[in-house]
Design an enzyme around this catalytic site. Structure first.
Site, short mmCIF file in Angstrom:
data_model
loop_
_atom_site.label_atom_id
_atom_site.label_comp_id
_atom_site.label_asym_id
_atom_site.label_seq_id
_atom_site.Cartn_x
_atom_site.Cartn_y
_atom_site.Cartn_z
N GLU A 275 0.83 -1.22 0.00
CA GLU A 275 0.00 0.00 0.00
C GLU A 275 0.86 1.25 0.00
O GLU A 275 0.79 2.05 0.92
CB GLU A 275 -0.87 0.02 1.27
CG GLU A 275 -1.73 -1.18 1.50
CD GLU A 275 -2.29 -1.21 2.93
OE1 GLU A 275 -1.79 -0.50 3.83
OE2 GLU A 275 -3.24 -1.97 3.15
N PRO A 276 1.68 1.46 -1.01
CA PRO A 276 2.48 2.68 -1.01
C PRO A 276 1.64 3.90 -1.37
O PRO A 276 0.77 3.82 -2.24
CB PRO A 276 3.53 2.41 -2.09
CG PRO A 276 2.90 1.41 -3.01
CD PRO A 276 1.91 0.62 -2.19
N GLY A 277 1.88 4.99 -0.70
CA GLY A 277 1.21 6.25 -1.03
C GLY A 277 2.25 7.28 -1.42
O GLY A 277 2.36 7.69 -2.57
N ARG A 278 3.07 7.64 -0.43
CA ARG A 278 4.05 8.70 -0.62
C ARG A 278 5.00 8.42 -1.78
O ARG A 278 5.30 9.30 -2.58
CB ARG A 278 4.88 8.84 0.68
CG ARG A 278 5.78 10.05 0.72
CD ARG A 278 6.67 10.00 1.98
NE ARG A 278 5.90 9.82 3.19
CZ ARG A 278 5.40 10.81 3.92
NH1 ARG A 278 5.59 12.05 3.56
NH2 ARG A 278 4.72 10.56 5.02
N TYR A 318 4.88 18.49 10.44
CA TYR A 318 5.89 17.43 10.65
C TYR A 318 7.32 17.96 10.62
O TYR A 318 8.25 17.17 10.49
CB TYR A 318 5.80 16.37 9.55
CG TYR A 318 4.44 15.80 9.26
CD1 TYR A 318 3.78 15.01 10.20
CD2 TYR A 318 3.84 15.98 8.02
CE1 TYR A 318 2.55 14.46 9.91
CE2 TYR A 318 2.61 15.42 7.72
CZ TYR A 318 1.97 14.66 8.68
OH TYR A 318 0.77 14.11 8.37
N CYS A 346 -1.59 34.19 9.48
CA CYS A 346 -1.26 34.83 10.75
C CYS A 346 -0.87 33.83 11.83
O CYS A 346 -1.58 33.67 12.83
CB CYS A 346 -2.45 35.66 11.23
SG CYS A 346 -3.01 36.77 9.95
N TYR A 375 0.34 13.97 0.45
CA TYR A 375 0.00 14.66 1.69
C TYR A 375 0.13 16.17 1.53
O TYR A 375 0.51 16.87 2.47
CB TYR A 375 0.84 14.12 2.87
CG TYR A 375 0.76 12.61 2.99
CD1 TYR A 375 -0.40 12.01 3.46
CD2 TYR A 375 1.80 11.78 2.56
CE1 TYR A 375 -0.51 10.63 3.53
CE2 TYR A 375 1.70 10.40 2.62
CZ TYR A 375 0.54 9.82 3.11
OH TYR A 375 0.44 8.47 3.18
C1 LIG Z 1 -0.74 5.97 5.41
C2 LIG Z 1 -0.87 4.52 5.16
C3 LIG Z 1 -0.25 3.96 4.04
C4 LIG Z 1 0.63 4.73 3.09
O1 LIG Z 1 1.80 5.19 3.67
P1 LIG Z 1 2.91 5.89 2.76
O2 LIG Z 1 3.97 6.26 3.70
O3 LIG Z 1 2.28 7.07 2.12
O4 LIG Z 1 3.38 4.89 1.76
C5 LIG Z 1 -0.47 2.61 3.79
N1 LIG Z 1 -1.24 1.86 4.62
C6 LIG Z 1 -1.85 2.38 5.70
C7 LIG Z 1 -2.66 1.50 6.56
C8 LIG Z 1 -1.68 3.72 6.01
O5 LIG Z 1 -2.26 4.23 7.09
#
Ligand SMILES: *Cc1c(COP(=O)(O)O)cnc(C)c1O
Length: 422
Positions: A275-278, A318, A346, A375
């Protein structure tokens, strides 16, 4: 690697000059590169080649319909953490059997939504949630496929706000209690236990914590199989970091991550889900902003931009670092200047960088925040009544606005006045 490069002295997104987009949509704005999004997805897909696998984009990182559609058409599944994200994924054409539902507080209406619309699996985070999903499935006359998210108690060595795999975090169930909780799940007739889920945090710059966690998952797989559970899918979460500063040591590559996954889990014959996002969206997006004023303070120069913390909150939230580069390529050899780079909101927290060395810029110049694709837009707000900034997607020499900037009227007219104030 990304597709934001200087060509003929001007920063481009693929083949489109950023100044052209700025002239069309105004500043600030987010811009994404299709080629970078696809490349990053494909890197993961290739890294897991040889294993039965699915790459599910963690869409909380970037959830615009056009981004989701780009990835979905390339074969990505989606990892969603709310009913809204589930519906966004469906609207982008992702079939239910490619949507994974994560998150620590799924509500009954959200669970019903997913069970009705179709779901690959729920990643269950607690026993009460397990009961709720069971009840929802029984009421609808279906069986809910689940994994249980275990908390492996490893230190991900990342920012405290995005570490999730230590026992003190709110996520998952302690791995020490896993057998007991799996046994309980197996007794619930509305659930079908199919695997194990783990996600230890975000922006990890080292493979070691992943490997520790996955070794624990491998051991647990054998134990649970011994207990009679049909463990056939392992969801390994996301979390691989990206290089935010170009001179920093680069985080591990998806290829090395994939090799480590094969080494630690390949022998189990499970389907692998990640589950990659970043890493997919981060370096595929920039935020472009204009310099409004250059203000000389005591001993420091402030660069005041039209972008602010409400548009990109990562530095305030962060202490995140973003490279900030001029859109007009600086002439070679120009000495760097030192700036505090701030927005107009502000709050002192509305500071993107302190004492940042960068090529000199002047009011009216455009600057680009690199690595803002994940993000970024999704965490933006209208704080200080600053309308949400537009998003633009580039594909080769084409670009399209994929979320327009609301007008002031649209922003204001979302409020409604109670009868007693009319
Ligand atoms: C946030 C999250 C991700 C993605 O994380 P990244 O650092 O963006 O790759 C994957 N799985 C779960 C359960 C998350 O909460």
């Amino acid at each position: 690697m990304d597709h934001f490069l200087y060509k003929n002295g001007a920063l481009h997104a693929e083949d489109v000059p950023l100044s052209e987009i700025a002239a069309t949509v105004g500043t600030p704005f987010y811009v994404y590169s299709t080629a970078t999004l696809l490349r990053h997805f494909q890197l993961f897909d290739e890294a897991l080649a040889g294993l039965d696998h699915l790459v599910c984009f963690a869409m909380k990182a970037a959830s615009n319909q056009a981004i989701l559609r780009t990835l979905a058409q390339a074969g990505a599944g989606m990892d969603v953490v709310s009913g809204g994200e589930y519906l966004r994924a469906k609207a982008a054409g992702v079939p239910g059997d490619k949507i994974v539902f994560s998150g620590v507080g799924k509500t009954r209406p959200e669970i019903d939504l997913a069970l009705t619309g179709g779901i690959r699996q729920f990643n269950v985070e607690s026993e009460p949630e397990m009961e709720t999903i069971n009840a929802a499935a029984l009421a609808l006359g279906v069986v809910a496929p689940i994994t249980i998210r275990v908390n492996p108690d490893v230190d991900a060595k990342t920012h405290a706000k995005i570490a999730t795999g230590k026992s003190e975090n709110k996520f998952g169930i302690p791995i020490s209690r896993a057998r007991e909780v799996y046994a309980q799940a197996a007794r619930l007739p509305g659930l079908q236990v199919i695997g194990i889920d783990v996600h230890i945090g975000s922006q990890l710059t080292d493979l070691a914590p992943f490997e520790q966690a996955y070794q624990k998952v491998a051991e647990l797989t054998q134990l649970l199989r011994g207990d009679g559970h049909d463990i056939r899918r392992l969801d390994l979460g996301g979390g691989l970091g990206i290089p935010y500063a170009r001179d920093n040591q680069a985080p591990p590559l998806p290829l090395d991550y994939g090799a480590m996954v094969k080494r630690t889990l390949g022998h189990l014959g499970c389907e692998i889900e990640i589950e990659p996002g970043r890493l997919i969206a981060g370096n595929a997006g920039l935020m472009v902003s204009q310099v409004i004023y250059l203000k000389s303070g005591e001993g420091r120069d402030f660069l005041i931009l039209d972008g602010a913390m409400n548009d990109l909150i990562r530095p305030a939230m962060y202490e995140a670092y973003h490279d900030i580069i001029p859109v007009n390529e600086p002439a070679p050899g120009v000495p760097a200047a030192k700036y505090d780079i701030v927005g107009p909101v502000c709050e002192s927290g509305d500071t993107f960088a302190k004492e940042r060395l960068m090529p000199p810029v002047r009011p009216g110049d455009l600057v680009a925040f690199r690595s803002a694709g994940a993000y970024g837009a999704v965490m933006s707000s209208e704080y200080n009544s600053r309308p949400l900034i537009p998003e633009v997607l580039v594909n080769g020499d084409q670009f399209a606005v994929i979320r327009p900037r609301p007008s002031f009227d649209e922003m204001i007219n979302r409020d409604t006045i109670p009868a007693w104030l009319l």
